[in-house]
Design an enzyme around this catalytic site. Structure first.
Site, PDB file in Angstrom:
ATOM      1  N   THR A  15      18.647  61.301 -44.316  1.00  0.00           N
ATOM      2  CA  THR A  15      17.352  61.816 -43.872  1.00  0.00           C
ATOM      3  C   THR A  15      16.230  61.007 -44.518  1.00  0.00           C
ATOM      4  OG1 THR A  15      15.873  63.745 -43.819  1.00  0.00           O
ATOM      5  CG2 THR A  15      17.297  63.580 -45.728  1.00  0.00           C
ATOM      6  N   ASN A  17      13.416  62.625 -44.994  1.00  0.00           N
ATOM      7  CA  ASN A  17      12.521  63.723 -45.349  1.00  0.00           C
ATOM      8  C   ASN A  17      12.907  64.344 -46.712  1.00  0.00           C
ATOM      9  OD1 ASN A  17      11.304  66.292 -45.499  1.00  0.00           O
ATOM     10  ND2 ASN A  17      11.038  66.326 -43.283  1.00  0.00           N
ATOM     11  N   ASP A  73      18.824  67.904 -37.747  1.00  0.00           N
ATOM     12  CA  ASP A  73      17.659  67.762 -36.882  1.00  0.00           C
ATOM     13  C   ASP A  73      17.081  69.137 -36.602  1.00  0.00           C
ATOM     14  OD1 ASP A  73      16.088  65.770 -35.263  1.00  0.00           O
ATOM     15  OD2 ASP A  73      16.478  67.328 -33.785  1.00  0.00           O
ATOM     16  N   PHE A 149       6.387  71.942 -45.575  1.00  0.00           N
ATOM     17  CA  PHE A 149       6.033  70.690 -44.876  1.00  0.00           C
ATOM     18  C   PHE A 149       5.989  70.950 -43.376  1.00  0.00           C
ATOM     19  CE2 PHE A 149      10.160  69.558 -43.000  1.00  0.00           C
ATOM     20  CZ  PHE A 149      10.986  70.445 -43.667  1.00  0.00           C
ATOM     21  N   PHE A 151       5.560  71.908 -39.771  1.00  0.00           N
ATOM     22  CA  PHE A 151       4.882  73.018 -39.100  1.00  0.00           C
ATOM     23  C   PHE A 151       4.862  74.308 -39.939  1.00  0.00           C
ATOM     24  CE2 PHE A 151       6.520  70.249 -35.689  1.00  0.00           C
ATOM     25  CZ  PHE A 151       5.341  69.991 -34.995  1.00  0.00           C
ATOM     26  N   ASP A 152       5.304  74.239 -41.181  1.00  0.00           N
ATOM     27  CA  ASP A 152       5.351  75.445 -42.020  1.00  0.00           C
ATOM     28  C   ASP A 152       4.023  76.219 -42.070  1.00  0.00           C
ATOM     29  OD1 ASP A 152       8.019  75.351 -42.607  1.00  0.00           O
ATOM     30  OD2 ASP A 152       7.789  74.398 -44.563  1.00  0.00           O
ATOM     31  N   LYS A 173      11.505  80.749 -48.800  1.00  0.00           N
ATOM     32  CA  LYS A 173      11.766  80.167 -47.482  1.00  0.00           C
ATOM     33  C   LYS A 173      13.265  80.016 -47.287  1.00  0.00           C
ATOM     34  CE  LYS A 173      11.176  76.079 -44.577  1.00  0.00           C
ATOM     35  NZ  LYS A 173      10.731  74.694 -44.420  1.00  0.00           N
TER      36      LYS A 173
END
Ligand code: ITT
Length: 195
Positions: A15, A17, A73, A149, A151-152, A173
Site C-alpha cells: 500500500t 497509504n 482497496d 484520513f 473521507f473520514d 474507528k
C-alpha cells in the site's frame, strides 16, 4: 495494559497509504502477526468492484515481491449517487475532493453511504483469496474532526451517529470500521490455514 503478543507470522502489506498501515498494525496488536508495509507504486488498477481491484493489485504486488502479501482497496459508495464514487474513490478524492462530494449532496436528505473494504491475500500455495468488510453510515453536512484520513471527516458511521470517523481516535474507528472487518476475516482465515 495489554500484554505483548509474540509475533510468529510475517506478512507484507502492499500500500502507499501509511494510515492504512497504522490502522492494521493497531488491530494486529492482539495477534501473532506482524506486517510490513511496502509501497510498490504499481500501475494504477481500475475495476468495477473493490474486490476486483484488490485481487488484481495483489497479483501485481506478488510478482514484484515473491512473498506472501496482501492488498486492500476501499471505496465510498453513496446511495443517492448510485454508489458513486465507489471504485473511483481515489480519483474523486484527488480531484473534486471532500468539498466536491459535499457540493454534490447539497440539500440532499438521504445521505446514506457505505465504505467497502476488500483485502486480497496471495501466497504461492493458494489461489488469491478475498475478504470483504463494510461500514454503513451517513455523509455529514460539513467536515468534522481531525483524525484519520481520506473521507473520514464526512463519514458518520451508523454505529456511532454522533461522530465522524475523523472525530475518533484510531482505537475507536478500529472497533467499527470496514477495514477492521475485512482484516479480522483475513486474520481468522490465516491463522487457521497456517497454524
Ligand atoms: P493504496 O495504495 O492502498 O491503494 P489509497 O489511499 O489509494 O492506498 P484506496 O484506493 O483504497 O487507497 O482508497 C480510495 C480512496 O478512499 C482514497 O482517497 C482514500 O483516502 C479513501 N479511503 C480509503 N480508506 C478510507 C477510510 O478508512 N476512511 C476514509 N477514507 C478512506
Amino acid at each position: 495494559m495489554s500484554k505483548t503478543i509474540k509475533k510468529t507470522h510475517f506478512l507484507l502489506f502492499a500500500t502507499s497509504n501509511l494510515h492504512k498501515i497504522k490502522e492494521v498494525q493497531h488491530f494486529l496488536r492482539d495477534y501473532p502477526i506482524e506486517i510490513k508495509g511496502v509501497d510498490l507504486k504499481g500501475k494504477e488498477i481500475q475495476g468495477e468492484t473493490v474486490k476486483e481491484i484488490a485481487e488484481a493489485s495483489v497479483l501485481q504486488a506478488y510478482k514484484k515481491m515473491g512473498k506472501p502479501i496482501f492488498t486492500e482497496d476501499t471505496g465510498l459508495f453513496i446511495k443517492l449517487l448510485g454508489g458513486f464514487p465507489g471504485p473511483f474513490s481515489s480519483y474523486v478524492y484527488n480531484t473534486i475532493g471532500i468539498a466536491g462530494v459535499l457540493k454534490l449532496l447539497e440539500s440532499v436528505k438521504d445521505r446514506s453511504a457505505e465504505f467497502r473494504s476488500a483485502i486480497a491475500f496471495y501466497a504461492p500455495d493458494i489461489n488469491p483469496i478475498c475478504f470483504l468488510g463494510t461500514s454503513s453510515g451517513k455523509i455529514s453536512i460539513k467536515e468534522q474532526g481531525i483524525h484519520g484520513f481520506g473521507f473520514d471527516p464526512i463519514f458518520k458511521p451508523d454505529d456511532d451517529k454522533n461522530k465522524t470517523f475523523a472525530e475518533m481516535e484510531i482505537e475507536e474507528k478500529n472497533q467499527i470500521s470496514h477495514r477492521t472487518r475485512s482484516v479480522r476475516k483475513l486474520v481468522t482465515w490465516y491463522l487457521r490455514h497456517y497454524k
